[in-house]
Design an enzyme around this catalytic site. Structure first.
Site, PDB file in Angstrom:
ATOM      1  N   ARG A 286      40.572  15.174   4.770  1.00 47.31           N
ATOM      2  CA  ARG A 286      40.350  13.748   4.526  1.00 47.31           C
ATOM      3  C   ARG A 286      38.879  13.425   4.337  1.00 47.31           C
ATOM      4  O   ARG A 286      38.007  14.040   4.950  1.00 47.31           O
ATOM      5  CB  ARG A 286      40.945  12.885   5.648  1.00 47.31           C
ATOM      6  CG  ARG A 286      40.062  12.548   6.837  1.00 47.31           C
ATOM      7  CD  ARG A 286      39.783  13.721   7.737  1.00 47.31           C
ATOM      8  NE  ARG A 286      40.977  14.417   8.142  1.00 47.31           N
ATOM      9  CZ  ARG A 286      41.729  14.056   9.171  1.00 47.31           C
ATOM     10  NH1 ARG A 286      41.361  13.032   9.911  1.00 47.31           N
ATOM     11  NH2 ARG A 286      42.782  14.770   9.495  1.00 47.31           N
TER      12      ARG A 286
ATOM     13  N   GLY B 219      35.447  14.582   5.663  1.00 43.26           N
ATOM     14  CA  GLY B 219      35.126  15.879   5.082  1.00 43.26           C
ATOM     15  C   GLY B 219      35.535  17.006   6.008  1.00 43.26           C
ATOM     16  O   GLY B 219      34.768  17.930   6.280  1.00 43.26           O
ATOM     17  N   HIS B 220      36.763  16.913   6.542  1.00 36.06           N
ATOM     18  CA  HIS B 220      37.302  17.970   7.392  1.00 36.06           C
ATOM     19  C   HIS B 220      38.826  17.785   7.520  1.00 36.06           C
ATOM     20  O   HIS B 220      39.359  16.766   7.073  1.00 36.06           O
ATOM     21  CB  HIS B 220      36.633  17.953   8.772  1.00 36.06           C
ATOM     22  CG  HIS B 220      36.826  16.680   9.541  1.00 36.06           C
ATOM     23  ND1 HIS B 220      35.825  15.752   9.735  1.00 36.06           N
ATOM     24  CD2 HIS B 220      37.922  16.168  10.156  1.00 36.06           C
ATOM     25  CE1 HIS B 220      36.295  14.736  10.424  1.00 36.06           C
ATOM     26  NE2 HIS B 220      37.567  14.963  10.692  1.00 36.06           N
ATOM     27  N   ALA B 221      39.448  18.780   8.134  1.00 32.75           N
ATOM     28  CA  ALA B 221      40.877  18.673   8.468  1.00 32.75           C
ATOM     29  C   ALA B 221      41.015  19.009   9.947  1.00 32.75           C
ATOM     30  O   ALA B 221      40.084  19.549  10.563  1.00 32.75           O
ATOM     31  CB  ALA B 221      41.694  19.650   7.627  1.00 32.75           C
TER      32      ALA B 221
END
Ligand code: TYD
Length: 154
Positions: free
Chosen positions: A113, A66-68
């Site tokens: 992702r 839950g981040h890039a």
């Protein structure tokens, strides 16, 4: 100081697509007593490995990620069991299922992702190009989309 200067968002690196995230077949030396896979930075990976971490004991139904990342490159391996990786470049999405320890998913900078559908006992091994730097993370999806939209005009 150098690290901070680096963290002016590098729009060139953020201009990436889910199609830049590829499955890399790794080597496997097989014998009667089992298998061994060797991963060496720069040799069979397009970066040097500065950090290794792994996720395990993941309760059923939980999601991770839950981040890039702005600059980090990673190779994600299902060292045991299986899980899905949802990749999102702001336009295209793709889901990759990892279920073999002799394959890795290369994730380039600028990709949102999420990791999900972990099987019982799954181990997610991550080989990373950089040490841990909180400032390299984009944790808000709206900020991610804003940055990705800017890469189209920069
Ligand atoms: P986080 O990146 O949020 O996990 P995930 O994306 O897999 O859900 O990290 C969880 C916690 O671990 C958070 O407090 C930061 C810490 N952490 C480190 O200290 N060093 C690291 O290399 C990583 C990956 C996480």
């Amino acid at each position: 100081m150098e690290r901070c200067l680096q963290y002016k968002t590098n729009y060139k690196q953020m201009k990436s697509s889910v199609y830049d995230c590829v499955i890399l077949p790794l080597n496997k030396i097989h014998n009667r007593a089992g298998n061994i896979t060797i991963v060496e930075g720069q040799k069979n990976l397009p970066f040097n490995i500065e950090r290794v971490y792994y996720l395990y004991d993941i309760p059923g139904g939980e999601a991770r990620g839950g981040h890039a990342h702005k600059e980090l490159r990673q190779l994600i391996i299902a060292a045991s069991g299986s899980f899905d990786v949802l990749l999102d470049d702001g336009i295209n999405k793709k889901v990759v299922t990892l279920n073999r320890p002799d394959y890795g998913l290369l994730i380039v900078p600028g990709i949102w992702r999420e990791l999900m559908e972990f099987s019982s006992g799954a181990i997610c091994l991550v080989l990373a190009s950089r040490i841990y730097m909180p400032e390299d993370y984009i944790r808000s999806y709206t900020d991610f989309i804003d940055i990705k939209m800017k890469t189209h005009v920069n």
